[in-house]
Design a protein around this motif. Structure first.
Motif, PDB file in Angstrom:
ATOM      1  N   ILE A  64       0.859  -1.193   0.000  1.00 53.40           N
ATOM      2  CA  ILE A  64       0.000   0.000   0.000  1.00 53.40           C
ATOM      3  C   ILE A  64       0.892   1.240   0.000  1.00 53.40           C
ATOM      4  O   ILE A  64       1.846   1.327   0.766  1.00 53.40           O
ATOM      5  N   ILE A  81      -2.884  11.819   9.393  1.00 57.56           N
ATOM      6  CA  ILE A  81      -2.998  10.477   9.964  1.00 57.56           C
ATOM      7  C   ILE A  81      -4.364   9.970   9.521  1.00 57.56           C
ATOM      8  O   ILE A  81      -5.343  10.701   9.604  1.00 57.56           O
ATOM      9  N   PRO A  82      -4.463   8.740   8.995  1.00 53.95           N
ATOM     10  CA  PRO A  82      -5.738   8.305   8.420  1.00 53.95           C
ATOM     11  C   PRO A  82      -6.859   8.231   9.460  1.00 53.95           C
ATOM     12  O   PRO A  82      -6.614   7.823  10.590  1.00 53.95           O
ATOM     13  N   GLN A 117      -0.621   8.097  19.590  1.00 52.79           N
ATOM     14  CA  GLN A 117       0.391   8.932  20.239  1.00 52.79           C
ATOM     15  C   GLN A 117       1.316   9.487  19.164  1.00 52.79           C
ATOM     16  O   GLN A 117       1.743   8.740  18.285  1.00 52.79           O
ATOM     17  N   HIS A 120       6.620  11.664  16.035  1.00 48.99           N
ATOM     18  CA  HIS A 120       7.475  12.804  15.690  1.00 48.99           C
ATOM     19  C   HIS A 120       6.776  14.051  16.192  1.00 48.99           C
ATOM     20  O   HIS A 120       5.620  14.260  15.872  1.00 48.99           O
ATOM     21  N   CYS A 140      10.478  10.330   1.662  1.00 47.79           N
ATOM     22  CA  CYS A 140      10.090  10.057   3.051  1.00 47.79           C
ATOM     23  C   CYS A 140      11.255   9.385   3.772  1.00 47.79           C
ATOM     24  O   CYS A 140      11.544   9.643   4.934  1.00 47.79           O
ATOM     25  N   HIS A 144      12.472   9.732   7.503  1.00 48.19           N
ATOM     26  CA  HIS A 144      11.810   8.766   8.384  1.00 48.19           C
ATOM     27  C   HIS A 144      12.469   7.401   8.374  1.00 48.19           C
ATOM     28  O   HIS A 144      12.035   6.501   9.079  1.00 48.19           O
TER      29      HIS A 144
END
Lengths: 215, 207
Positions: A64, A81-82, A117, A120, A140, A144
Motif C-alpha cells: 500500500i 494520519i488516516p 500517540q 514525531h 520520506c 523517516h
C-alpha cells in the motif's frame, strides 16, 4: 620557614589541576551526549499505541502506498494520519473479528477518533512543511528511515536543528525524481539519475536562514 | 531603587519558566481536546453549511450527472497526457490494492481474502458511462467504501480517464493502431506508446 608540604605533593597538585580540566571536559561531553540521547530526542523510541499498526505489514508486504493513508503529505504542511474510516475500507471484511482491531471497530461504531500517540513532534517554535520537501524530491526515507521495515513505527532521526541543517546546507545528494518520493530503499543508480542534476532541474536551494524554520 | 530593579529582574527570570515554548497554547492538526465530547479539536462542519470555496453546484463535475439525471457520457474535464499520467499515479495509489494495476480485480488485498470485484475489462463495465465510475468513487458500491475523503474530485476524473485507457489497452481494434507501432508489436517488441513516427524511423535507422 619549614616546608609545609612534602615535595611529593607537587605531583598531586599537578594531577589535581589536570584532573579538574579533564573532569570539566567530561562533564561538558556528557551534557552534550545527554542532549543527543534518545531520552531527550525521542529517537528510536517505540510508543505504546491503541492498535499495534504495522507499517512493515501494510507497506512492504501488502504494497500500500504511503499516500493511501497519509493523503495530505503532498499538498500541506501536515502529512495527515488516516481516519478510522480508512482502516475500515479493508477491515470491514479483513480480520473483521480480530481482537487486535477491536479499538478500530469501536472507534468506527461510536464515531470517536482513535487516539494515536505522536511519534514525531517538533517544538511549536519550529515551522515544518511536508509539501515543499516532497515537491523538491526529498523522499520520506531521507527523514523517516526504512518505514517499510518497522513493525512498529519509531523516529529514525534526532529531529534536532543540526540534523535539519546538515541537509539544508547541501540538499542536492538527497534529491530524487518526484515520482520516487515514497519509494523505500531508493538507489539513484537503479534509476539512472544523477541527484545533483535533478537538484538543478528542480531548482533546489540551500535554505539556512533562521527565519525559514523560526517564523 | 536597587531593590525594585532586583525585584523586577527576579520577576523576569521567573517569567521564563511560565511559558512552554515547545508546547504552545494552540492546537496542532488532529490534536485532541478535552473540551469537546468526542475529543476532536478540529470541529466537523455544521449540518447544512458549506465551507468557503466548497460550493459544489456543477452536477457534471461533482456528481457525474447530466442535466436529465443520467450519468455523463463524456468527461467534464479536458483529457490529455497530463491527466492520464495523474490518473495512473492516483489509480495505483488508491485503487490497485484491490482492483490490481491492470484493473482485473485481483489486487493484493483481494488475494488476502477481500471480496473480488468485477474486472474492469468485463463487457458490462466497458459499456458503462464515465459518470458511473465517478459515482462509485464518490459514494462507494456494495462493500467498497466511498473514496471521497481520500480522492478530491479532479483526481477522481483523472482516475476515470485512466480506467478508460486501461480498458482500451485490453480491448482495441488492431487496425486502429498506427502501422509503424503495430508491426513492432507483432514482432514482439516492447514499444513506448508515446513514440512518434519520426522517433520510430530514427530508431529504425539506428539498427
Amino acid at each position: 620557614m619549614a616546608q609545609i608540604f612534602h615535595r611529593s605533593t607537587n605531583a598531586l597538585s599537578r594531577i589535581t589541576i589536570f584532573g579538574g580540566v579533564f573532569f570539566l571536559a567530561v562533564l561538558i561531553w556528557a551534557a552534550d551526549q545527554w542532549t543527543r540521547s534518545s531520552y531527550m530526542t525521542g529517537q528510536d523510541v517505540v510508543l505504546h499505541q491503541p492498535v499495534p499498526f504495522s507499517h512493515d505489514h501494510h507497506t512492504a508486504q501488502l504494497g500500500i502506498d504511503c499516500r493511501y493513508c497519509h493523503t495530505s503529505v503532498e499538498e500541506s504542511a501536515f502529512a495527515g494520519i488516516p481516519p478510522t474510516a480508512t482502516c475500515m475500507n479493508c477491515h470491514n471484511l479483513i480480520w473483521n473479528e480480530s481482537p487486535m482491531l477491536e479499538p478500530v471497530r469501536q472507534s468506527y461504531a461510536t464515531n470517536t477518533p482513535i487516539q494515536w500517540q505522536r511519534v514525531h513532534d517538533l517544538p511549536d517554535f519550529v515551522y515544518f512543511n511536508h509539501s515543499i520537501h516532497v515537491a523538491k524530491g526529498v523522499g520520506c526515507e531521507s527523514c523517516h528511515g526504512r518505514v517499510d521495515e518497522m513493525p512498529l513505527i519509531y523516529q529514525a532521526e534526532t529531529l534536532q536543528m543540526e540534523w535539519c541543517l546538515s541537509c539544508h546546507r547541501d540538499p542536492a545528494p538527497n534529491t530524487r525524481p518526484r515520482d520516487q518520493v515514497v519509494t523505500m530503499g531508493f538507489d539513484p543508480k537503479d534509476h539512472g539519475v544523477d541527484p545533483a542534476q535533478l537538484a538543478e532541474e528542480y531548482n533546489v536551494q540551500s535554505l539556512i536562514y533562521c527565519s525559514v524554520c523560526h517564523r | 531603587m536597587k531593590t525594585r530593579s532586583a525585584f523586577l529582574f527576579a520577576l523576569l527570570v521567573l517569567a521564563t519558566g511560565c511559558t512552554d515554548m515547545k508546547d504552545q497554547a494552540r492546537f496542532e492538526p488532529l490534536e485532541s481536546s478535552a473540551f469537546f465530547k468526542n475529543q476532536q479539536s478540529a470541529r466537523p462542519l455544521l449540518e447544512r453549511t458549506v465551507a468557503r470555496g466548497f460550493l459544489r453546484e456543477d452536477d457534471a463535475m461533482y456528481r457525474g450527472l447530466a442535466a436529465d439525471g443520467s450519468f455523463v457520457q463524456t468527461l467534464p474535464v479536458e483529457v490529455n497526457a497530463k491527466l492520464l499520467a495523474r490518473g495512473q499515479e492516483r489509480f495505483n495509489i488508491f485503487c490497485s490494492p484491490c482492483h490490481s494495476r491492470t484493473g482485473n480485480g485481483r489486487g493484493m488485498i483481494v488475494q488476502r481474502g477481500y471480496k473480488e470485484p468485477t474486472s474492469f475489462h468485463d463487457a458490462r463495465l466497458r459499456a458503462t458511462a464515465p459518470g458511473y465510475y465517478f459515482d462509485v468513487i464518490t459514494n462507494g458500491f456494495g462493500v467498497m467504501s466511498s473514496y471521497a475523503s481520500q480522492v478530491p474530485p479532479d483526481d477522481r476524473w483523472a482516475i476515470v480517464a485512466y480506467i478508460r485507457a486501461l480498458q482500451l489497452s485490453q480491448h482495441t481494434d488492431v487496425t486502429l493502431i498506427a502501422p509503424y507501432i503495430r508491426s513492432r508489436l507483432e514482432a514482439g517488441e516492447v514499444v513506448d506508446p508515446a513514440m512518434s513516427v519520426e522517433e520510430a524511423h530514427d530508431e529504425h535507422d539506428g539498427h
